[in-house]
Design a protein around this motif. Sequence first.
Motif, mmCIF file in Angstrom:
data_model
loop_
_atom_site.group_PDB
_atom_site.id
_atom_site.type_symbol
_atom_site.label_atom_id
_atom_site.label_comp_id
_atom_site.label_asym_id
_atom_site.label_seq_id
_atom_site.Cartn_x
_atom_site.Cartn_y
_atom_site.Cartn_z
ATOM 1 N N SER A 223 0.828 -1.206 0.000
ATOM 2 C CA SER A 223 0.000 0.000 0.000
ATOM 3 C C SER A 223 0.863 1.257 0.000
ATOM 4 N N GLU A 224 1.914 1.231 0.817
ATOM 5 C CA GLU A 224 2.808 2.387 0.873
ATOM 6 C C GLU A 224 3.501 2.611 -0.463
ATOM 7 N N ALA A 225 3.924 1.505 -1.132
ATOM 8 C CA ALA A 225 4.568 1.627 -2.435
ATOM 9 C C ALA A 225 3.610 2.238 -3.464
ATOM 10 N N ALA A 226 2.365 1.807 -3.469
ATOM 11 C CA ALA A 226 1.370 2.355 -4.412
ATOM 12 C C ALA A 226 1.125 3.831 -4.147
ATOM 13 N N LYS A 227 1.092 4.194 -2.859
ATOM 14 C CA LYS A 227 0.876 5.591 -2.498
ATOM 15 C C LYS A 227 2.026 6.463 -2.989
ATOM 16 N N LEU A 228 3.263 5.963 -2.795
ATOM 17 C CA LEU A 228 4.427 6.730 -3.233
ATOM 18 C C LEU A 228 4.432 6.910 -4.755
ATOM 19 N N ILE A 229 4.083 5.849 -5.475
ATOM 20 C CA ILE A 229 4.031 5.940 -6.958
ATOM 21 C C ILE A 229 2.973 6.941 -7.399
ATOM 22 N N SER A 230 1.822 6.911 -6.718
ATOM 23 C CA SER A 230 0.744 7.843 -7.071
ATOM 24 C C SER A 230 1.165 9.283 -6.832
ATOM 25 N N GLU A 231 1.825 9.538 -5.679
ATOM 26 C CA GLU A 231 2.277 10.884 -5.365
ATOM 27 C C GLU A 231 3.323 11.356 -6.364
#
Length: 278
Positions: A223-231
């Motif tokens: 989840s954290e990885a997806a959030k970072l990619i989105s940001e």
Amino acid sequence: MGSTQAAVSFLTNLARVAFGLGAAATAVNASMYTVDGGQRAVIFDRFGGILDETVGEGTHFLIPILQKPNIFDIRTKAHTFSSVSGTKDLQMVNLTLRVLSRPEQKQLPWIFKQLGLEYDEKILPSIGNEVLKATVAQYNADQLLTERATVSALIRSALTERAKEFNIVLEDVAITHLSYGAEFSRAVEQKQVAQQEAERSKFVVAKAEQERRAAVIRAEGESEAAKLISEATTIAGTSLIELRRIEALRENAATLARSPNIAYIPGDQQMLLAMNRP
């Protein structure tokens, strides 16, 4: 005739001398006795009873018929005896005790007068069973295993004190064997099996908990990885689009440059394209 009587007289005198010598030798032998190494003698006198002094090693004299030596072995001897005793929680325990004992040398006359030569066989088994039963009754069955050293020391102390009352010295006291009844043995076995099953169940639960934690950590990481990619995509979105437009223009310019019918006219505004006609 005279020579015959002389010969008979000589033989008679010789026989008397031989008998006298034999009687004297027997008397001397009867008046002597030997005390071997590791032994002591207690003298019984028909008029005075048991003499107070003990006799040490070597060859000694006594008065035949009136006195008699009684030989004691004063070396340390091992004795083993068993006892079936009840514990504090009413379990039956079979104990085997080994005792190293010897008599008190100065008290040998008293021992002989009160107990006889077989003093150890008369005293040690009885006081040993008495002390074992009294000591074991103070502990539960499982405590006899977990506190064996303490129980052994207590038995030794109590048995040593009881033996002193009979002038017997105990050099060592040790429990050599300890076993329980069939019912208690089955109960112990079942308890061990239950403990093993409990440990196995605890391990399974711990393993499942670790796997659950690993899954949570893995999901949180994803989840954290997806959030970072989105940001990152949101922040750099405009620049990325501009970069893609420049790359597209560069490809178009390269394509036009290779074409012979295209001419380029520089200007301050936009680039003008003119086509050369034949």
